[in-house]
Write an enzyme that holds these catalytic residues in place. Structure first.
Site, mmCIF file in Angstrom:
data_model
loop_
_atom_site.group_PDB
_atom_site.id
_atom_site.type_symbol
_atom_site.label_atom_id
_atom_site.label_comp_id
_atom_site.label_asym_id
_atom_site.label_seq_id
_atom_site.Cartn_x
_atom_site.Cartn_y
_atom_site.Cartn_z
ATOM 1 N N VAL A 151 0.904 -1.329 -0.117
ATOM 2 C CA VAL A 151 -0.007 -0.138 -0.072
ATOM 3 C C VAL A 151 0.841 1.298 -0.003
ATOM 4 C CG1 VAL A 151 -1.796 1.418 1.214
ATOM 5 C CG2 VAL A 151 -1.838 -1.391 0.997
ATOM 6 N N ALA A 185 9.249 5.864 6.780
ATOM 7 C CA ALA A 185 9.964 5.134 7.942
ATOM 8 C C ALA A 185 9.677 3.705 7.759
ATOM 9 C CB ALA A 185 9.420 5.684 9.051
ATOM 10 N N VAL A 199 -12.019 0.897 6.337
ATOM 11 C CA VAL A 199 -12.973 -0.110 6.233
ATOM 12 C C VAL A 199 -13.576 -0.357 4.687
ATOM 13 C CG1 VAL A 199 -15.334 -0.393 6.875
ATOM 14 C CG2 VAL A 199 -13.850 0.794 8.384
ATOM 15 N N GLY A 218 -3.058 -15.990 -3.866
ATOM 16 C CA GLY A 218 -2.752 -14.726 -2.976
ATOM 17 C C GLY A 218 -3.966 -13.722 -2.323
ATOM 18 N N GLU A 226 -3.606 -15.083 3.378
ATOM 19 C CA GLU A 226 -2.275 -15.055 3.874
ATOM 20 C C GLU A 226 -1.805 -16.573 4.112
ATOM 21 O OE1 GLU A 226 -0.628 -12.007 4.711
ATOM 22 O OE2 GLU A 226 -2.187 -10.679 4.434
ATOM 23 N N ASP A 242 -10.377 -9.676 11.450
ATOM 24 C CA ASP A 242 -10.559 -8.341 10.739
ATOM 25 C C ASP A 242 -11.999 -7.546 10.541
ATOM 26 O OD1 ASP A 242 -9.213 -6.703 8.009
ATOM 27 O OD2 ASP A 242 -10.738 -7.575 7.370
ATOM 28 N N LYS A 290 -13.340 -4.025 11.938
ATOM 29 C CA LYS A 290 -14.213 -2.944 10.742
ATOM 30 C C LYS A 290 -15.604 -2.668 11.597
ATOM 31 C CE LYS A 290 -11.365 -4.414 7.032
ATOM 32 N NZ LYS A 290 -11.338 -5.218 5.896
#
Lengths: 455, 455
Positions: free
Chosen positions: A33, A62, A149, A204, A207, A218, A222
């Site tokens: 991302v 960073a 979200v 893909g 995970e 997850d 949300k």
């Protein structure tokens, strides 16, 4: 005739852009991302400058390991392992590193130093959004999180701005692409959960460690964020009931299809009006929905969110819920808003929690259920099961019974499979019924317990 | 434990609300939408006050005839025929009167006097949005118009804010509920356009004079607004190519179904990349789309908008496009944004037209077509037609030929119906081919010419 630009990233009236103010942007994290965010900022710099009325200057990215090559869109000279210093120099921080720490401390530092924050970190928001909101308030900076979200789907902004004059009653969301991909594959091919998961991993869409997705964590994070926005109340992650899809079997999928339904992992947030007041519910579980429900046709890894509001009626938002480029789109929309506010003044939406509604425990909710049992095939068993349900005030909507094949030579008693769908009943009543079934000799196993939604 | 409120409109921690600043709101028009806006402001006053950080006080409702009863939500004492005076006293003007004048003059007056404007007036925005934008800029006030496109569906805000960091390539929208209702009825029942229109009128989905809807004018106004937002350029209404649905026949619907397609009135806005630059197109016409396209299942009077953006990918927004209450929801979302800016400072989104892209004339676009002809049924006709198309560089994708029934006693030559779908070809090439067909003796009539989209 206006100027035509050549190619998609060419400057548009660039000469006027050089006089614009510059905003210093720090990026935390340079994964998929982060790389896409940097690519878009670099390729669409002039367009963004026009939309903002200011130029974005990335002052640093960073990362944990400065030595690793990050591809062409993450210039090596911008990389730093000193995130803390970066937080003191930025006007705007884009956080795409994920996880609770050090993300939280860094963002709090950045806000204390006057930076606005755009984050995609749903885990942090769900666990400790209140602290972030309070810091943004205290320091007069903005906190945006559209990407947290449903990825690229504009959802946070519509819920907290477009629907700000409405009353949301219920949100049903498919907000986890991995589980939707798996359930969709099971539905299309008849595969087992394990096989569909393996396929998703190969392609893909899942995970290597799929726990956070398939166990619903997850989606629960949300749901907690959505409930807070929709109901102007805080919804703690610990108050979100969460079930994953690992127990969903090929038999469940087939049974759902037989009933004109399909199984989706839903994040549900709901306002429950009660005598003398109202409470709110946030929960995640695999549920049966009718095949003609708008959410039923959401295929593969797509996300969609269905909203019911008093005045607006039914709304649905559909799109890609994950992936580097779609997520980067959502982040850049927020970056433009936050940057515009730096240039033109004004503040973004603040936490709205005036309603202070309590959450209602799952046991007190009423749902329609689908349960499936394996029983001894002998007279009276069905009556016994129906009697137990009825005793707890649960009325049956449909029953499907099927004799199970058996080895002719076997001494075992004949077995049958019973699938029952019920009308709406208290969760606690269903729990009590299942307790009875567990200690009933003729009930050999309780195979599934799923809820029915969207009817 | 937090307070529970009783009923949906009860106050929430009202004690703290009395100290909030008050915003004077003027409403232009008290029709269905105006009445619903007033009802929501009255019933949800305390919730809105929390969300705004200020109280909305309706200071007047301008109407043409003060004597008419407007129902319980439009208090008689607020009614006035002196809209002009109202414009000088308001902080916020909600315009739901429609039409060009006096709406435009009143809104310009209001902005000159420092009021922000929320309008649902698509005709005014399409025809003279530039003047309104410029006035908002000049006087430092806000101009919001979520309700002008696709009613309750949050669309304007996502396009101009959420996707502000992305590049929109194409928008396909079903943004007129009346025509979608008619086409959906024709598809479901096989009815003719006239019969479906009559049904729509009986059920209140079409006006007594349905021209603005069925001729595509309403959809064209919305396309012009959408194109301006999506492409950061002005799109004049006169540059929007507009065809309605009055020519769509039951035969066309049946032919589409045979090809696995359905017919929808689409508002299409598109970025066309060309050598050395790009231009934009906005057009409205009935088009064939595949039945598995997300827009194909949009039924009855629902609206939906499908967006393709470089980074976000495909997005769809779905909901009610009209009706008093849904439209009022969109208006109130804007009211909250505009009012928050009055209380907390800051400015809303401004007109973004830096890209200054030119519009491309329809003749220069490439589309796939479906044409249907009635021809003399004799050898060589098909070859002649195919030859003409091929001569203009149009290649055929599928042909369907059907002998038409004929009175046995007739002296007329046998006739056949030919339905042809083509690959993408220049609009001007198709026009030339049709010119040839018009003067070809064996072509008895050109029955339909429709475009194919979404493939």
């Amino acid at each position: 005739m206006s100027q035509h630009v050549s190619g998609s990233s060419a400057p548009v009236r660039s000469s006027s852009l050089s006089t614009l103010p510059t905003l210093r942007v720090a990026v935390l994290g340079a994964g998929t991302v982060g790389g896409e965010v940097l690519r878009l900022i670099s390729q669409q710099g002039d367009e963004l400058a026009h939309r903002i009325g200011g130029r974005l200057e990335v002052i640093g990215v960073a990362v944990r390991d400065i030595a690793r090559d990050r591809g062409e869109h993450v210039p090596a000279e911008l990389l730093t392992e000193d995130a803390a210093s970066l937080m003191r120099e930025a006007d705007l921080v884009i956080e795409v590193m994920g996880g609770i720490e050090p993300a939280r401390s860094l963002l709090l530092d950045a806000m204390a130093n006057g930076a606005s924050v755009v984050t995609a970190n749903k885990a942090l928001l769900a666990q400790d959004g209140a602290t972030l909101y309070e810091a943004a308030d205290a320091h007069g900076v903005d906190l945006y999180f559209e990407a947290a979200v449903a990825g690229a789907i504009p959802l946070v902004r519509p819920v907290r701005e477009s629907l700000a004059g409405d009353r949301i009653q219920r949100v049903l969301g498919i907000v986890n692409g991995t589980t939707n991909f798996i359930l969709d594959a099971m539905t299309r091919t008849g595969a087992s959960f394990d096989d569909a998961l393996a396929t998703a991993q190969q392609l893909g869409f899942a995970e290597a460690d799929p726990t956070a997705d398939v166990e619903g964590h997850d989606a629960a994070a949300k749901a907690s964020i959505l409930a807070s926005l929709a109901f102007h109340s805080r919804m703690r992650l610990t108050d979100v009931h969460c079930e994953g899809i690992t127990q969903v079997s090929a038999q469940d999928i087939a049974a759902a299809a037989r009933m004109g339904r399909t199984i989706k992992l839903l994040s549900i947030v709901e306002r429950i009006e009660e005598e003398g007041g109202e409470r709110i519910s946030a929960r995640v579980y695999p549920a049966l929905i009718p095949v003609d429900h708008p959410l039923a046709s959401v295929a593969e890894a797509y996300n969609a969110v269905f909203i019911e509001a008093d005045a607006a009626g039914s709304l649905m938002f559909y799109g890609q819920g994950a992936g580097g480029t779609p997520t980067a789109s959502a982040i850049l929309g927020d970056v433009v808003s936050a940057a515009r506010a730096r240039v033109h003044g004004g503040v973004g939406p603040r936490e709205s929690r005036y309603a202070e509604l309590e959450s209602i425990p799952l046991e007190e909710l009423r749902s329609a259920f689908y349960i499936s049992l394996t029983v001894e095939d002998r007279p009276g068993v069905l009556a016994e099961i129906a009697g137990t349900l009825s005793g707890y005030g649960i009325s049956i909507s449909t029953i499907h019974q099927e004799l199970l094949e058996q080895d002719d030579a076997s001494d075992e008693p004949a077995r049958a499979h019973i699938g029952i769908s019920t009308h709406r009943a208290l969760e606690s009543a269903m729990t009590s019924s299942l307790d009875v079934f567990s200690s009933t000799a003729t009930v050999l196993s309780i195979d599934s317990i799923l809820r029915i939604e969207g009817e």
